[in-house]
Design an enzyme around this catalytic site. Structure first.
Site, short mmCIF file in Angstrom:
data_model
loop_
_atom_site.label_atom_id
_atom_site.label_comp_id
_atom_site.label_asym_id
_atom_site.label_seq_id
_atom_site.Cartn_x
_atom_site.Cartn_y
_atom_site.Cartn_z
N GLU A 1 0.86 -1.19 0.00
CA GLU A 1 0.00 0.00 0.00
C GLU A 1 0.89 1.23 0.00
O GLU A 1 1.72 1.44 0.89
CB GLU A 1 -0.97 0.03 1.19
CG GLU A 1 -1.87 1.27 1.10
CD GLU A 1 -3.09 1.26 1.98
OE1 GLU A 1 -3.55 0.17 2.37
OE2 GLU A 1 -3.61 2.36 2.25
N ASP B 1 -2.02 12.12 -3.36
CA ASP B 1 -2.04 13.59 -3.38
C ASP B 1 -2.33 14.04 -4.81
O ASP B 1 -1.62 13.66 -5.74
CB ASP B 1 -0.67 14.12 -2.94
CG ASP B 1 -0.41 13.86 -1.46
OD1 ASP B 1 -1.28 14.17 -0.64
OD2 ASP B 1 0.67 13.33 -1.13
C1 LIG Z 1 -4.18 12.33 0.16
S1 LIG Z 1 -3.28 11.30 1.23
C2 LIG Z 1 -4.28 9.82 1.30
C3 LIG Z 1 -3.89 8.93 2.44
C4 LIG Z 1 -4.62 7.57 2.48
N1 LIG Z 1 -4.32 6.76 1.33
C5 LIG Z 1 -6.09 7.78 2.62
O1 LIG Z 1 -6.81 7.59 1.60
O2 LIG Z 1 -6.56 8.14 3.71
C6 LIG Z 1 -1.94 10.79 0.19
C7 LIG Z 1 -0.82 10.15 0.96
O3 LIG Z 1 0.18 9.69 0.07
C8 LIG Z 1 1.44 9.91 0.66
N2 LIG Z 1 2.45 9.90 -0.41
C9 LIG Z 1 2.66 10.85 -1.35
N3 LIG Z 1 3.70 10.51 -2.12
C10 LIG Z 1 4.15 9.31 -1.68
C11 LIG Z 1 5.22 8.46 -2.06
N4 LIG Z 1 6.05 8.79 -3.06
N5 LIG Z 1 5.40 7.31 -1.39
C12 LIG Z 1 4.57 6.98 -0.37
N6 LIG Z 1 3.56 7.75 0.05
C13 LIG Z 1 3.35 8.91 -0.59
C14 LIG Z 1 1.27 11.25 1.37
O4 LIG Z 1 2.22 11.46 2.39
C15 LIG Z 1 -0.14 11.12 1.92
O5 LIG Z 1 -0.17 10.58 3.22
#
Ligand SMILES: C[S@@+](CC[C@H](N)C(=O)[O-])C[C@H]1O[C@@H](n2cnc3c(N)ncnc32)[C@H](O)[C@@H]1O
Length: 242
Positions: A73, A147
């Site tokens: 994930e 994001d």
């Molecule tokens: C909008 S949030 C959604 C979090 C979760 N999936 C949810 O639906 O509640 C997007 C998440 O992706 C993470 N993220 C962004 N780029 C990433 C990367 N390259 N590797 C891992 N996580 C990443 C961010 O830190 C953030 O916590």
């Protein structure tokens, strides 16, 4: 093959702003409020015990032995979906990667509370972790509500890019699945444009309900409940070609 709300897909196919990926940061903040004493203790004591190594090969079956299948994930946020799926599927090994420390700490709290033993975590960038994985080592990848980077000048920061799609295809087993969910229309167009042009990934949708209806095994994520996007959640399921 289904078509995804026609016009905007055609628009994105002709004006996709991010044909190339760079090593750009795809996430926002990596730290929030100071951690509570319990969360700090979990980061200090539990995280090292279940951490994905920060360097070297990441082989899911070596990290979590004797599981029937393995799931990554990406960007698990506060870990609700990751830990919920892990609790439901004890025979599956889960790897979660998230750069936001407070999210990692929150997930650790849930892992500790539920006594889950089938999860490994890394506070970091999932692109780095995938680059260290062997070919065909995963049965599934979840990328849920990434994001969105909605401004055109930020579109290259979106996680879904051609090189990342190639990595999804490389690390998935033949027949393995990728699920991408978003509630941002421009991200849905962007992701579909990129993923559909990868020759090793097949979009499984055949009718609109296939992307409009949450998959039967989906667990609502925390971000999803906030309804910050501009459309109802969209779920894309892709399969790694055999
Ligand atoms: C909008 S949030 C959604 C979090 C979760 N999936 C949810 O639906 O509640 C997007 C998440 O992706 C993470 N993220 C962004 N780029 C990433 C990367 N390259 N590797 C891992 N996580 C990443 C961010 O830190 C953030 O916590």
């Amino acid at each position: 093959m289904a078509d995804f709300h026609g016009k905007s897909l055609i628009w994105s196919m002709t004006s996709n702003p991010s044909p190339e990926a760079g090593p750009l940061r795809s996430f926002g903040r990596t730290k929030g409020r100071p951690l509570s004493p319990r969360k700090q203790a979990l980061v200090d004591d539990l995280l090292p015990r279940l951490s994905i190594p920060a360097e070297g090969v990441v082989d899911p079956s070596a990290l979590i032995a004797d599981k029937s299948d393995y799931i990554l994930e990406i960007g698990f946020g506060g870990g609700e979906h990751l830990t919920g799926q892990a609790a439901r599927n004890p025979a599956t090994g889960f790897l979660g990667v998230e750069p936001f420390l407070n999210g990692v700490a929150k997930a650790l709290g849930q892992i500790d509370d539920a006594g889950l033993t089938n999860i490994r975590l890394l506070e970091g960038d999932a692109r780095d972790v995938m680059a260290r994985m062997p070919d065909a080592c995963l049965d599934r990848i979840y990328l849920l509500f990434p994001d969105p980077w909605p401004k055109a000048r930020h579109a290259k920061r979106r996680l879904v890019q051609d090189d990342v799609a190639a990595e999804f295809a490389r690390v998935l087993k033949p027949g393995g699945r990728l699920r991408v969910a978003t509630d941002v229309k421009s991200y849905a167009d962007h992701a579909l444009f990129i993923l559909r042009r990868n020759p090793d990934l097949t979009w499984l949708a055949s009718k609109a309900d296939d992307w409009r209806t949450p998959p039967a095994d989906h667990l609502t994520t925390r971000y999803e409940t906030k309804k910050l996007g501009d459309c109802a959640p969209i779920f894309f399921e892709f399969e790694r070609r055999q």
